[in-house]
Design a protein around this motif. Structure first.
Motif, PDB file in Angstrom:
ATOM      1  N   HIS A 376       2.306  -9.674  10.030  1.00 43.61           N
ATOM      2  CA  HIS A 376       3.211 -10.649   9.434  1.00 43.61           C
ATOM      3  C   HIS A 376       3.110 -10.643   7.913  1.00 43.61           C
ATOM      4  CE1 HIS A 376       4.605 -14.648   8.139  1.00 43.61           C
ATOM      5  NE2 HIS A 376       5.436 -14.569   9.180  1.00 43.61           N
ATOM      6  N   ALA A 377       1.903 -10.536   7.391  1.00 44.84           N
ATOM      7  CA  ALA A 377       1.727 -10.520   5.940  1.00 44.84           C
ATOM      8  C   ALA A 377       2.438  -9.326   5.309  1.00 44.84           C
ATOM      9  CB  ALA A 377       0.240 -10.491   5.601  1.00 44.84           C
ATOM     10  N   VAL A 378       2.364  -8.179   5.973  1.00 44.16           N
ATOM     11  CA  VAL A 378       3.082  -7.002   5.463  1.00 44.16           C
ATOM     12  C   VAL A 378       4.586  -7.226   5.555  1.00 44.16           C
ATOM     13  CG1 VAL A 378       3.586  -4.563   5.884  1.00 44.16           C
ATOM     14  CG2 VAL A 378       1.224  -5.383   5.994  1.00 44.16           C
ATOM     15  N   ALA A 379       5.058  -7.692   6.706  1.00 45.13           N
ATOM     16  CA  ALA A 379       6.496  -7.875   6.919  1.00 45.13           C
ATOM     17  C   ALA A 379       7.090  -8.857   5.916  1.00 45.13           C
ATOM     18  CB  ALA A 379       6.752  -8.344   8.343  1.00 45.13           C
ATOM     19  N   GLU A 518      -2.855 -14.140   3.096  1.00 44.19           N
ATOM     20  CA  GLU A 518      -2.046 -14.446   1.912  1.00 44.19           C
ATOM     21  C   GLU A 518      -2.256 -13.401   0.818  1.00 44.19           C
ATOM     22  OE1 GLU A 518       0.293 -16.417   1.426  1.00 44.19           O
ATOM     23  OE2 GLU A 518       0.144 -18.022   2.903  1.00 44.19           O
ATOM     24  N   HIS A 519      -3.493 -12.981   0.635  1.00 44.62           N
ATOM     25  CA  HIS A 519      -3.791 -11.963  -0.359  1.00 44.62           C
ATOM     26  C   HIS A 519      -3.082 -10.652  -0.016  1.00 44.62           C
ATOM     27  CE1 HIS A 519      -6.946  -9.255  -2.491  1.00 44.62           C
ATOM     28  NE2 HIS A 519      -5.988  -9.595  -3.337  1.00 44.62           N
ATOM     29  N   LEU A 520      -3.093 -10.286   1.257  1.00 47.83           N
ATOM     30  CA  LEU A 520      -2.410  -9.066   1.689  1.00 47.83           C
ATOM     31  C   LEU A 520      -0.916  -9.164   1.407  1.00 47.83           C
ATOM     32  CD1 LEU A 520      -2.230  -6.342   3.104  1.00 47.83           C
ATOM     33  CD2 LEU A 520      -2.236  -7.548   5.304  1.00 47.83           C
ATOM     34  N   ARG A 521      -0.324 -10.299   1.706  1.00 45.16           N
ATOM     35  CA  ARG A 521       1.107 -10.465   1.448  1.00 45.16           C
ATOM     36  C   ARG A 521       1.419 -10.313  -0.038  1.00 45.16           C
ATOM     37  NH1 ARG A 521       4.327 -15.853   3.260  1.00 45.16           N
ATOM     38  NH2 ARG A 521       2.963 -16.755   1.670  1.00 45.16           N
ATOM     39  N   GLU A 522       0.572 -10.866  -0.882  1.00 47.26           N
ATOM     40  CA  GLU A 522       0.783 -10.739  -2.336  1.00 47.26           C
ATOM     41  C   GLU A 522       0.662  -9.284  -2.781  1.00 47.26           C
ATOM     42  OE1 GLU A 522      -2.187 -13.283  -3.892  1.00 47.26           O
ATOM     43  OE2 GLU A 522      -1.240 -15.129  -3.160  1.00 47.26           O
ATOM     44  N   LEU A 523      -0.302  -8.558  -2.223  1.00 47.74           N
ATOM     45  CA  LEU A 523      -0.467  -7.151  -2.587  1.00 47.74           C
ATOM     46  C   LEU A 523       0.746  -6.329  -2.173  1.00 47.74           C
ATOM     47  CD1 LEU A 523      -4.214  -6.727  -1.572  1.00 47.74           C
ATOM     48  CD2 LEU A 523      -3.296  -6.551  -3.901  1.00 47.74           C
ATOM     49  N   VAL A 524       1.276  -6.596  -0.983  1.00 43.53           N
ATOM     50  CA  VAL A 524       2.464  -5.873  -0.527  1.00 43.53           C
ATOM     51  C   VAL A 524       3.667  -6.218  -1.396  1.00 43.53           C
ATOM     52  CG1 VAL A 524       4.063  -5.561   1.399  1.00 43.53           C
ATOM     53  CG2 VAL A 524       1.603  -5.671   1.832  1.00 43.53           C
ATOM     54  N   THR A 531       2.926   1.873 -10.521  1.00 42.76           N
ATOM     55  CA  THR A 531       3.250   3.098 -11.260  1.00 42.76           C
ATOM     56  C   THR A 531       2.363   4.256 -10.816  1.00 42.76           C
ATOM     57  OG1 THR A 531       1.710   2.454 -13.031  1.00 42.76           O
ATOM     58  CG2 THR A 531       4.033   1.819 -13.280  1.00 42.76           C
ATOM     59  N   ARG A 532       1.417   3.983  -9.916  1.00 45.03           N
ATOM     60  CA  ARG A 532       0.536   4.995  -9.357  1.00 45.03           C
ATOM     61  C   ARG A 532       0.099   4.497  -7.973  1.00 45.03           C
ATOM     62  NH1 ARG A 532      -3.454   7.005 -11.819  1.00 45.03           N
ATOM     63  NH2 ARG A 532      -5.119   6.673 -10.303  1.00 45.03           N
ATOM     64  N   PRO A 533      -0.480   5.353  -7.145  1.00 41.93           N
ATOM     65  CA  PRO A 533      -0.819   4.905  -5.790  1.00 41.93           C
ATOM     66  C   PRO A 533      -1.917   3.852  -5.777  1.00 41.93           C
ATOM     67  CG  PRO A 533      -1.668   7.124  -6.199  1.00 41.93           C
ATOM     68  CD  PRO A 533      -0.784   6.782  -7.351  1.00 41.93           C
ATOM     69  N   LEU A 534      -1.845   2.985  -4.748  1.00 40.32           N
ATOM     70  CA  LEU A 534      -2.855   1.954  -4.535  1.00 40.32           C
ATOM     71  C   LEU A 534      -3.137   1.865  -3.041  1.00 40.32           C
ATOM     72  CD1 LEU A 534      -4.587  -0.484  -5.525  1.00 40.32           C
ATOM     73  CD2 LEU A 534      -2.553  -1.918  -5.130  1.00 40.32           C
ATOM     74  N   LEU A 535      -4.399   1.840  -2.672  1.00 37.67           N
ATOM     75  CA  LEU A 535      -4.792   1.691  -1.270  1.00 37.67           C
ATOM     76  C   LEU A 535      -5.357   0.288  -1.055  1.00 37.67           C
ATOM     77  CD1 LEU A 535      -6.481   4.190   1.076  1.00 37.67           C
ATOM     78  CD2 LEU A 535      -7.524   1.929   0.810  1.00 37.67           C
ATOM     79  N   VAL A 536      -4.903  -0.361   0.014  1.00 34.40           N
ATOM     80  CA  VAL A 536      -5.406  -1.676   0.401  1.00 34.40           C
ATOM     81  C   VAL A 536      -6.161  -1.534   1.720  1.00 34.40           C
ATOM     82  CG1 VAL A 536      -4.832  -4.060   0.944  1.00 34.40           C
ATOM     83  CG2 VAL A 536      -3.447  -2.798  -0.714  1.00 34.40           C
ATOM     84  N   ASP A 537      -7.445  -1.853   1.697  1.00 34.33           N
ATOM     85  CA  ASP A 537      -8.282  -1.809   2.899  1.00 34.33           C
ATOM     86  C   ASP A 537      -8.211  -3.184   3.557  1.00 34.33           C
ATOM     87  OD1 ASP A 537     -10.248  -1.511   4.799  1.00 34.33           O
ATOM     88  OD2 ASP A 537     -11.694  -0.587   3.452  1.00 34.33           O
ATOM     89  N   VAL A 538      -7.728  -3.223   4.819  1.00 39.43           N
ATOM     90  CA  VAL A 538      -7.512  -4.491   5.518  1.00 39.43           C
ATOM     91  C   VAL A 538      -8.464  -4.576   6.708  1.00 39.43           C
ATOM     92  CG1 VAL A 538      -5.838  -6.003   6.640  1.00 39.43           C
ATOM     93  CG2 VAL A 538      -5.077  -4.405   4.856  1.00 39.43           C
ATOM     94  N   PRO A 539      -9.551  -5.337   6.596  1.00 41.47           N
ATOM     95  CA  PRO A 539     -10.442  -5.497   7.755  1.00 41.47           C
ATOM     96  C   PRO A 539      -9.772  -6.338   8.835  1.00 41.47           C
ATOM     97  CG  PRO A 539     -11.507  -6.153   5.683  1.00 41.47           C
ATOM     98  CD  PRO A 539     -10.046  -6.050   5.413  1.00 41.47           C
ATOM     99  N   LEU A 540      -9.792  -5.848  10.058  1.00 42.21           N
ATOM    100  CA  LEU A 540      -9.208  -6.574  11.183  1.00 42.21           C
ATOM    101  C   LEU A 540     -10.296  -7.050  12.135  1.00 42.21           C
ATOM    102  CD1 LEU A 540      -6.168  -4.345  12.221  1.00 42.21           C
ATOM    103  CD2 LEU A 540      -6.201  -6.266  10.620  1.00 42.21           C
ATOM    104  N   ARG A 541      -9.979  -8.118  12.834  1.00 42.88           N
ATOM    105  CA  ARG A 541     -10.857  -8.557  13.911  1.00 42.88           C
ATOM    106  C   ARG A 541     -10.735  -7.604  15.081  1.00 42.88           C
ATOM    107  NH1 ARG A 541      -8.561 -14.323  14.626  1.00 42.88           N
ATOM    108  NH2 ARG A 541      -8.323 -14.904  12.451  1.00 42.88           N
TER     109      ARG A 541
END
Length: 541
Positions: A376-379, A518-524, A531-541
């Motif tokens: 949902h945060a990504v969407a 919320e942080h993930l949604r802001e990053l997306v 202007t360059r690639p960014l990787l977001v590491d998302v720990p899941l339960r």
């Protein structure tokens, strides 16, 4: 007027619209590389440090441009490394032209190092193969390869070219390019319109041919003309119908009994541009419920009646066919009937979406996140016009239910099943559409298979947001194991907690860990500003 083989090759590439070559070179490609250096109008060479990433980048590039992408692989070993990507491309019907350098013919019979039967190796993964033994045959075979890669069903075409052949001091003739004739509407659309107009409860299954062929707007007009709800085909590769539309009913599950249940309330179904129904797990019985009238439209004549009987089959270009069908339906279905169906479907689908939305918001928390909350945060964070490249098998399922997308090409996946496609495909898409935000949603298991693609992302400066969903396991395999009645831990499925920020750092890609939904949604949401690639590491339960 003739020219030498290597310049002839480059002349054909230019004529076919090739502006980038995706490759990983070796000794057998040196004559080709020399030709690229000598020609100031030559395509740009995009380097990948593993052939899996090379073919995936070409796949993403071809999907975005609508043109066959050109791939250069190195002999038997490089081709073998790229086979996974070729299998994905063939299954997803991505047009590629793939050339591998063969050993020098003057000692090929002595079985020199790195040589092999390239054609036999490539054949199961491509539409067609060409074993070039004479310089005069190269231009004609290359022209054929580009035409065949696009002809329905689209897919990869392979050429084996000995290194000494490209270096020959001989002139070859370059045949002029023959433009492909425009696709035309199918015959039999009048009867199709009569059958659909007579249905009390029509439904449509949108296959990936709709997205590939740019026919989504025509399908929208067809659905609205008769008020038919629209399902995506199972495990769809493309956005084939706007998920924001009131007639959008979601994605069919990849099991026959589930498809049967979803289509059972309907008395007629139009299946358009769908390669079968791509069942994943076996379930007994047919996919279609008894008594439903089946109309099937496809650009590939081999699809008609291939896996299920069709009451009425139509072969033609999807855009013109659906556009004409929409006009015919408007003449036969009263406007008030179509509008009433749209209203009823919209109310039902809105209620379903509201329930999914509420459940996802209720799952928000600090990290580690519930998969539904992460999806949902990504969407909800996606910036306007973003392109989603999805290879997250577990999180991908709720993500498909939650995204609100209506722009063609805004969601891609590969139904080929060969893991490691997502990183490279996202880089290729970004190179093809500079200025368009690209968000790659990846499972941690999938990311491990394609990690070398981060090297190309960094070197190309591709502003892709890579979102890695880390559940530390091959979770979909564990779920299936449990569903099949497996007891105890499923062996070989635990990855453990992985730190993808460190992997990104190694390849020169910036990285951050999501601290909450919320942080993930802001990053997306910030993907449009990259202007360059960014990787977001998302720990899941």
């Amino acid at each position: 007027m003739g020219c030498r083989p290597a310049p002839a090759l480059l002349d054909i590439l230019r004529g076919e619209g090739v502006d980038r070559v995706f490759g990983n070179p070796g000794t057998t490609e040196l004559p080709f590389l020399a030709a690229l250096v000598a020609d100031e109008r030559a395509p740009e060479y995009v380097l990948g440090v593993h052939e899996g990433a090379v073919v995936s980048m070409a796949d993403g590039y071809a999907r975005a441009t609508g043109r066959p992408a050109f791939v250069s692989l190195h002999i038997a070993a490089g081709l073998a490394n790229g086979l996974l990507g070729l299998l994905n491309a063939r299954r997803s019907r991505t047009p590629l032209v793939v050339m591998a350098g063969q050993q020098d013919r003057r000692h090929l019979q002595q079985d020199p190092m790195l040589s092999g039967d390239l054609v036999a190796l490539a054949a199961p993964a491509v539409k067609a193969t060409y074993d070039i033994q004479h310089a005069r045959d190269l231009p004609l075979a290359l022209r054929r390869a580009f035409a065949l890669a696009l002809r329905p069903p689209a897919g990869p075409v392979f050429l084996s070219v000995p290194m000494d052949l490209l270096a020959e001091d001989t002139e070859v003739e370059v045949p002029a390019r023959t433009p492909a004739p425009p696709g035309s509407a199918a015959a039999g659309l009048d009867r199709a319109a009569v059958l659909l107009a007579a249905a009390a409860r029509p439904v449509i299954v949108a296959g990936d041919g709709v997205g590939r062929d740019g026919a989504m707007s025509a399908l929208v007009r067809t659905a609205e003309a008769c008020g038919a709800p629209v399902f995506h085909q199972p495990m769809a590769d493309w956005l084939d119908f706007p998920t924001t539309h009131p007639l959008y009913a979601g994605t069919l599950p990849p099991r026959h009994e589930a498809i049967r249940a979803a289509l059972a309330p309907h008395d007629a179904v139009l299946i358009t541009g769908a390669h079968a129904f791509t069942p994943h797990h076996y379930s007994p019985g047919p996919a279609l419920p008894p008594g439903v009238r089946v109309l099937q439209l496809d650009s590939d004549p081999d699809e008609i009646g291939r896996n299920f009987p069709a009451d009425h089959g139509l072969v033609g270009a999807l855009g013109p066919s659906l556009g004409r069908l929409a006009d015919l339906l408007r003449e036969r279905v009263p406007a008030h009937t179509a509008k009433a169906r749209i209203l009823r479907a919209g109310e039902r689908h809105t209620a379903d979406r509201d329930r999914a939305e509420a459940a996802a918001r209720a799952a928000y928390s600090p990290a580690p996140l519930a998969p539904l909350a992460a999806a949902h945060a990504v969407a909800r964070g996606l910036p306007p016009g973003a392109a989603v490249v999805e290879e997250a098998i577990t999180v991908g399922l709720p993500l498909r239910r939650l995204v609100r997308l209506d722009r063609p090409g805004s969601y891609t996946h590969t139904v080929g099943g060969g893991l490691g496609w997502g990183i490279g495909a996202a880089v290729g898409r970004s190179l093809a559409e500079p200025g368009r935000p690209v968000v790659a949603v990846l499972g941690d298991g999938c990311a491990l298979f394609g990690l070398q693609g981060l090297w190309s992302a960094a070197r190309c400066g591709a502003p892709v947001l890579f979102v890695v969903m880390g559940n530390g396991a091959y979770r979909t395999l564990q779920d299936t194991y449990e569903a099949m009645g497996g007891t105890g831990p499923c062996p070989g499925t635990e990855l453990g907690r992985l730190d993808f920020t460190r992997a990104a750092e190694f390849f020169g890609v910036d990285a951050v860990r999501a601290e909450s939904a919320e942080h993930l949604r802001e990053l997306v949401a910030g993907a449009a500003e990259l202007t360059r690639p960014l990787l977001v590491d998302v720990p899941l339960r």
